[in-house]
Design an enzyme around this catalytic site. Sequence first.
Site, short mmCIF file in Angstrom:
data_model
loop_
_atom_site.label_atom_id
_atom_site.label_comp_id
_atom_site.label_asym_id
_atom_site.label_seq_id
_atom_site.Cartn_x
_atom_site.Cartn_y
_atom_site.Cartn_z
N TYR A 200 -25.70 44.48 12.11
CA TYR A 200 -24.94 43.73 10.99
C TYR A 200 -24.31 42.36 11.34
CZ TYR A 200 -22.19 43.46 6.66
OH TYR A 200 -21.58 43.06 5.59
N GLU B 92 -28.71 42.92 -1.66
CA GLU B 92 -28.40 43.54 -0.23
C GLU B 92 -28.23 42.30 0.89
OE1 GLU B 92 -26.75 46.40 -0.02
OE2 GLU B 92 -28.36 47.38 -0.89
N SER C 144 -17.70 55.18 1.72
CA SER C 144 -16.57 56.11 1.68
C SER C 144 -15.34 55.35 2.61
CB SER C 144 -17.03 57.20 2.82
OG SER C 144 -16.98 56.96 4.13
N ASP D 45 -18.19 46.12 -1.59
CA ASP D 45 -17.68 47.69 -1.62
C ASP D 45 -16.47 47.65 -2.32
OD1 ASP D 45 -20.01 47.82 -0.36
OD2 ASP D 45 -19.22 48.18 1.72
N THR E 228 -26.28 40.02 0.67
CA THR E 228 -26.05 38.96 0.19
C THR E 228 -24.45 38.48 0.07
OG1 THR E 228 -26.41 40.00 -1.98
CG2 THR E 228 -28.25 38.61 -1.34
N GLY F 182 -20.42 58.14 6.54
CA GLY F 182 -21.60 57.49 7.23
C GLY F 182 -22.74 57.38 6.72
N ALA F 183 -22.77 57.46 5.38
CA ALA F 183 -24.35 57.48 4.50
C ALA F 183 -24.48 56.13 3.92
CB ALA F 183 -24.22 58.58 3.78
C1 GLA Z 1 -22.44 46.99 3.84
C2 GLA Z 1 -21.15 46.11 3.89
C3 GLA Z 1 -21.22 45.47 2.36
C4 GLA Z 1 -22.62 44.35 2.24
C5 GLA Z 1 -23.82 45.63 2.59
C6 GLA Z 1 -25.13 45.15 2.67
O1 GLA Z 1 -22.10 47.93 2.93
O2 GLA Z 1 -20.04 46.63 3.87
O3 GLA Z 1 -20.21 44.36 2.39
O4 GLA Z 1 -22.76 43.40 3.19
O5 GLA Z 1 -23.61 46.22 3.97
O6 GLA Z 1 -25.50 44.59 1.44
#
Ligand code: GLA
Length: 372
Positions: A218, A31, A124, A169, A33, A119-120
């Site tokens: 973030y 996470e 999505s 993602d 990373t 939003g979870a």
């Molecule tokens: C979100 C971002 C991903 C990643 C995660 C944390 O989901 O879209 O690219 O950085 O946070 O691991």
Amino acid sequence: MESKARQLFTEVYGGQPAVYRAPGRVNLIGEHTDYNDGYVLPTPIDRHVYVAAQPRTDDRFRVYAADFQQRKEFTVGGTRPDSKRPWSNYVQGVVQVLREEGHSLKGADMAVTGDVPLGAGLSSSAALLIATLRALQGMNELELDPVEAAYLGRRAENEVVGVQCGIMDHFVACLGEHGRALFIDCRTNEHRLIDMQPSHRVVVVNTMVQRKLADSAYNERRAECMEAVSIISRNDPEVKALRDVFPETLVEHWGTLPAVIQRRARHVVTENKRVLDATGCLEAGDVEGLGDLMYDSHDSLRYDYEVSCDELDALVDATMDIDEVVGARMTGAGFGGCTVNLVEAGYVGEFTEKIKERYRRATDNQAEVYLA
Ligand code: GLA
């Protein structure tokens, strides 16, 4: 769901569309990373965004989003951010980046639906981007390499939607396979699918909360990682990203970093190692080993990276005395969203009841449970 998407299209526009889809994801480990050029280990969940689509003979796009009961129209060359219909910026974003890449696109009618919770923290957005991309590829016969497709999806999200996310993602939406974990090296794009052990299931538990500060935090974490790199690289010019720092070398630079930056860097550096170790565990069939690393990852996100929250901690803590759960951690960006749990296959039903009950007692909230 696929026939629901087709039916929706027929109700809105008439005609017989083709249906394209892309899955949401859960991250087993790794996470925060991906934007540090590091490693991640996500897997798709059994929930998708569906785009039912039919090409038009002109250059108009007509898009209907079932979740919002909204329509949007634009032309191929006339994409513009729409703050009243933010979902449409994802669709427009994909059209825009494909055009910028020199692809010529026909207009289309599209209907969007799906069952990835919004939003979870289950991506999505990436699922919508990649399902749209697949629809445009299908209707325009565009050949795209899946890794290239993932990067186009991210570009649409970064540049058009305006969200500074990493590549994880979109990568797993393009290349993930159900029941398998996808190891990704986010610097080299090296990737491989690893079978999950049938003895255990990946169970996702949704806190049903999402903190407002998620986006700003973030970006703040990304900036803190860049600060760590800029300080460390003064003494060690080989270091281009936190991926280049190892637990042993972080010790050497420790005294040069401000206290908050020390903790942020320690999370990323140890998390990268955990992903490599976890991948080894998965390949060797060592589910317990993987589970232990998941708990360690959660602690690191909770105390060093500080992106967890009371609800996520309550869900992870609630698994500690359940022998059939080998590992649990928050997944995704944090500040709400979901946990990922590795649960003995025969215990999933009982686990679902137990975790919901414990969460309700701890927080007065109702959790939702999904399977990967
Ligand atoms: C979100 C971002 C991903 C990643 C995660 C944390 O989901 O879209 O690219 O950085 O946070 O691991």
